[in-house]
Design a protein around this motif. Structure first.
Motif, PDB file in Angstrom:
ATOM      1  N   LYS A  67       1.142  -1.372   0.044  1.00 32.61           N
ATOM      2  CA  LYS A  67      -0.024   0.013  -0.333  1.00 32.61           C
ATOM      3  C   LYS A  67       0.955   0.856  -0.258  1.00 32.61           C
ATOM      4  O   LYS A  67       1.083   2.116  -0.769  1.00 32.61           O
ATOM      5  CB  LYS A  67      -1.390   0.141   1.000  1.00 32.61           C
ATOM      6  N   GLN A  68       2.191   1.548   1.003  1.00 30.46           N
ATOM      7  CA  GLN A  68       2.928   2.560   1.044  1.00 30.46           C
ATOM      8  C   GLN A  68       3.134   2.505  -0.401  1.00 30.46           C
ATOM      9  O   GLN A  68       4.006   3.985  -0.871  1.00 30.46           O
ATOM     10  CB  GLN A  68       4.001   1.991   1.859  1.00 30.46           C
ATOM     11  N   ILE A  69       4.088   1.351  -1.435  1.00 32.38           N
ATOM     12  CA  ILE A  69       4.521   1.661  -2.558  1.00 32.38           C
ATOM     13  C   ILE A  69       3.494   2.023  -3.564  1.00 32.38           C
ATOM     14  O   ILE A  69       4.042   3.225  -4.443  1.00 32.38           O
ATOM     15  CB  ILE A  69       5.362   0.484  -2.449  1.00 32.38           C
ATOM     16  N   ARG A  70       2.234   2.102  -3.459  1.00 34.18           N
ATOM     17  CA  ARG A  70       1.567   2.079  -4.264  1.00 34.18           C
ATOM     18  C   ARG A  70       1.275   3.886  -4.255  1.00 34.18           C
ATOM     19  O   ARG A  70       1.287   4.579  -5.217  1.00 34.18           O
ATOM     20  CB  ARG A  70       0.255   1.774  -4.556  1.00 34.18           C
ATOM     21  N   ARG A  71       1.362   4.174  -2.665  1.00 32.71           N
ATOM     22  CA  ARG A  71       0.952   5.417  -2.206  1.00 32.71           C
ATOM     23  C   ARG A  71       2.739   6.216  -3.322  1.00 32.71           C
ATOM     24  O   ARG A  71       2.137   7.607  -3.982  1.00 32.71           O
ATOM     25  CB  ARG A  71       0.828   5.989  -1.127  1.00 32.71           C
ATOM     26  N   ALA A  72       3.465   5.982  -3.444  1.00 35.52           N
ATOM     27  CA  ALA A  72       4.133   6.514  -3.173  1.00 35.52           C
ATOM     28  C   ALA A  72       4.668   7.205  -4.976  1.00 35.52           C
ATOM     29  O   ALA A  72       5.439   7.444  -5.483  1.00 35.52           O
ATOM     30  CB  ALA A  72       5.844   5.504  -2.849  1.00 35.52           C
ATOM     31  N   MET A  73       4.429   5.916  -5.383  1.00 30.01           N
ATOM     32  CA  MET A  73       3.959   6.044  -7.247  1.00 30.01           C
ATOM     33  C   MET A  73       3.944   7.419  -7.316  1.00 30.01           C
ATOM     34  O   MET A  73       3.648   7.560  -8.544  1.00 30.01           O
ATOM     35  CB  MET A  73       3.811   4.991  -7.565  1.00 30.01           C
ATOM     36  N   ASN A  74       2.585   7.281  -6.748  1.00 33.30           N
ATOM     37  CA  ASN A  74       1.481   9.244  -7.339  1.00 33.30           C
ATOM     38  C   ASN A  74       2.393   9.853  -6.610  1.00 33.30           C
ATOM     39  O   ASN A  74       2.114  10.970  -6.820  1.00 33.30           O
ATOM     40  CB  ASN A  74       1.017   8.358  -6.440  1.00 33.30           C
ATOM     41  N   ARG A  75       3.475  10.384  -5.708  1.00 32.71           N
ATOM     42  CA  ARG A  75       4.451  11.025  -5.647  1.00 32.71           C
ATOM     43  C   ARG A  75       5.058  11.329  -6.679  1.00 32.71           C
ATOM     44  O   ARG A  75       5.872  10.683  -7.238  1.00 32.71           O
ATOM     45  CB  ARG A  75       5.092  11.301  -4.387  1.00 32.71           C
ATOM     46  N   GLU A  76       5.955  13.054  -6.320  1.00 31.84           N
ATOM     47  CA  GLU A  76       6.795  12.895  -7.186  1.00 31.84           C
ATOM     48  C   GLU A  76       8.056  13.038  -6.424  1.00 31.84           C
ATOM     49  O   GLU A  76       8.838  13.971  -6.573  1.00 31.84           O
ATOM     50  CB  GLU A  76       6.722  14.929  -7.463  1.00 31.84           C
TER      51      GLU A  76
END
Length: 244
Positions: A67-76
């Motif tokens: 979940k955290q890695i997926r959220r990180a993918m949407n960050r710059e």
């Protein structure tokens, strides 16, 4: 890797699969994460099989990690993986790490460690990775030893300034996990076969963090062997110091 000190010489081996023949010109031989045990200390570590499919590696992650890695993918976030780091890159890491170490009350990266990294770099065995935010501010570092087939996590450090808000802390947690996952895929793409987390410590938080990335818990062996009178004296002094 050979290291020469004031009055003795030492040769270091990483990932050895059998007992090396001691070289007559060396006083001490050091072994790290070897698969043979004779005369060495047992270390527990977690190893990831990089020959497995990416989908299976991702599935092996704890659900909270995914979940955290997926959220990180949407960050710059910006990730840099330096397989041929410069001397400046090494010193940039040292400054970052030492500021981090002060907040964690742990050992600093000193001249000995810098010289080790320089020698690894000269042998094309050092990889430095980092993750930056959109303001070009470094959040996390990870440093590795590679022999082209095995890769060992040598150092890791996170942003050392105090984060006060829950949002900032969550962002840093995501960045740290995303960097490690990105590194796993990088070494898989570069035909490495095994990713070694660098040892499982007694620190429950660090141990749990490493185990969140899947892999198998295995036993490896590390330590030193003396092959001369000088080497025996040096190791005796080291053991005496470590018992203080």
């Amino acid at each position: 890797m050979e290291r020469k000190f004031l009055f003795f010489k030492m040769h270091s081996y990483y990932f050895s699969e059998k007992n090396q023949e001691l070289q007559s010109s060396k006083d001490i031989e050091g072994f790290s994460h070897s698969t043979f045990s004779t005369g060495l200390s047992k270390v527990e570590t977690s190893c990831i099989d990089l020959t497995r499919e990416e989908e299976l590696l991702f599935f092996d992650l704890r659900s909270s990690n995914r979940k955290q890695i997926r959220r990180a993918m949407n960050r710059e976030f910006i990730i840099e993986e330096l397989d041929n780091p410069t001397i400046r890159d090494i010193y940039d890491f040292q400054r970052f790490y030492n500021s981090f170490a002060k907040t964690k009350d742990t050992y600093s990266c000193n001249a000995f460690h810098i010289n080790t990294m320089k020698r690894l770099r000269d042998q094309n065995a050092l990889v430095i990775t980092k993750i930056l935010n959109s303001d070009n501010e470094t959040l996390c570092y990870r440093v590795y030893i590679s022999d082209g087939e095995n890769v060992l996590s040598l150092y890791s450090a996170s942003y050392y300034k105090e984060f006060k808000s829950a949002i900032e802390k969550r962002m840093l947690s995501e960045a740290s996990r995303y960097l490690l996952w990105h590194n796993i895929l990088y070494f898989k793409r570069t035909n490495h076969k095994r990713y070694d987390m660098g040892g499982l410590t007694d620190n429950e938080n660090i141990r749990n963090f490493k185990l969140e990335f899947g892999g198998d818990i295995v036993e490896v062996y590390s330590g030193y062997k003396a092959k001369s009178s000088v080497g025996k004296i040096v190791l005796w002094g080291r053991n005496l110091y470590m018992r203080r």
